[in-house]
Design a protein around this motif. Structure first.
Motif, PDB file in Angstrom:
ATOM      1  N   ARG A 112      69.378  26.060  60.585  1.00 17.87           N
ATOM      2  CA  ARG A 112      68.138  26.340  59.864  1.00 17.87           C
ATOM      3  C   ARG A 112      68.465  26.823  58.466  1.00 17.87           C
ATOM      4  NH1 ARG A 112      63.429  26.311  62.722  1.00 17.87           N
ATOM      5  NH2 ARG A 112      63.646  26.253  64.965  1.00 17.87           N
ATOM      6  N   ASN A 113      67.573  26.488  57.569  1.00 13.45           N
ATOM      7  CA  ASN A 113      67.594  27.007  56.206  1.00 13.45           C
ATOM      8  C   ASN A 113      66.323  27.834  56.095  1.00 13.45           C
ATOM      9  OD1 ASN A 113      67.884  27.524  53.521  1.00 13.45           O
ATOM     10  ND2 ASN A 113      67.543  25.414  52.839  1.00 13.45           N
ATOM     11  N   LEU A 142      73.533  19.208  53.868  1.00 14.13           N
ATOM     12  CA  LEU A 142      72.503  19.153  54.902  1.00 14.13           C
ATOM     13  C   LEU A 142      71.145  18.847  54.293  1.00 14.13           C
ATOM     14  CD1 LEU A 142      73.525  22.230  57.083  1.00 14.13           C
ATOM     15  CD2 LEU A 142      73.995  19.799  57.503  1.00 14.13           C
ATOM     16  N   THR A 201      67.555  22.054  59.693  1.00 19.93           N
ATOM     17  CA  THR A 201      68.409  21.240  58.833  1.00 19.93           C
ATOM     18  C   THR A 201      69.129  20.196  59.685  1.00 19.93           C
ATOM     19  OG1 THR A 201      70.219  22.839  58.996  1.00 19.93           O
ATOM     20  CG2 THR A 201      68.763  23.011  57.070  1.00 19.93           C
ATOM     21  N   TYR A 202      69.419  19.066  59.045  1.00 19.90           N
ATOM     22  CA  TYR A 202      70.040  17.937  59.735  1.00 19.90           C
ATOM     23  C   TYR A 202      71.175  17.373  58.896  1.00 19.90           C
ATOM     24  CZ  TYR A 202      65.690  17.993  62.424  1.00 19.90           C
ATOM     25  OH  TYR A 202      64.631  18.372  63.203  1.00 19.90           O
ATOM     26  N   ASP A 243      66.971  19.270  54.806  1.00 19.62           N
ATOM     27  CA  ASP A 243      65.996  20.038  55.592  1.00 19.62           C
ATOM     28  C   ASP A 243      64.978  19.070  56.188  1.00 19.62           C
ATOM     29  OD1 ASP A 243      63.719  19.687  53.917  1.00 19.62           O
ATOM     30  OD2 ASP A 243      64.139  21.502  52.805  1.00 19.62           O
ATOM     31  N   ARG A 288      63.183  26.489  58.189  1.00 18.58           N
ATOM     32  CA  ARG A 288      63.183  25.018  58.270  1.00 18.58           C
ATOM     33  C   ARG A 288      64.458  24.506  58.934  1.00 18.58           C
ATOM     34  NH1 ARG A 288      59.331  22.861  54.428  1.00 18.58           N
ATOM     35  NH2 ARG A 288      60.539  20.948  54.258  1.00 18.58           N
TER      36      ARG A 288
END
Length: 127
Positions: free
Chosen positions: A33-34, A2, A39-40, A4, A37
């Motif tokens: 989320r991380n 992933l 995530t994608y 961010d 942040r």
């Protein structure tokens, strides 16, 4: 792996705020989320490239949203895509004429350059 939001922003050239805006519009989606942040998936970068291309072709964000979720049976969208393709053909022809005119002008000896008959002919699209 992933990515961010900062990585996606850096790789796509878009601000994080633009990514959040696109997410609110349903054009992209975060996978989680991380910490704080978003995530994608890496595929998001390809989707953002498609969005950028469609925007430069003159599609609105609403139209891009429809395009991203289109089904083969969406005849209205297919018609709009054909219209856009024709508009792009016109723009490409115009830009090609401009490019050819500039190439000619770069080596032309007419004074002034825009008085050159060949330059005028290419700009008008008759040359």
């Amino acid at each position: 792996m992933l990515l961010d939001i900062g990585e996606v922003a850096q790789r796509s050239g878009l601000a994080a705020s633009a990514l959040r805006f696109y997410e609110r519009k349903g054009l992209i989606s975060a996978t989680g989320r991380n910490g704080i942040r978003r995530t994608y998936e890496p595929e998001t970068l390809s989707r953002l490239a498609l969005i950028a291309c469609a925007r430069s072709a003159g599609f609105t964000l609403t139209e891009i949203g429809r395009l991203l979720h289109a089904k083969p049976s969406d005849d209205a969208l297919r018609e709009r895509m054909a219209e856009k393709a024709s508009e792009l053909d016109d723009r490409i022809a115009q830009l090609t004429r401009m490019r050819d005119s500039l190439r000619h002008a770069a080596s032309c000896t007419h004074d002034p350059l825009i008085a050159c008959p060949e330059f005028k002919q290419v700009v008008r699209g008759t040359g």
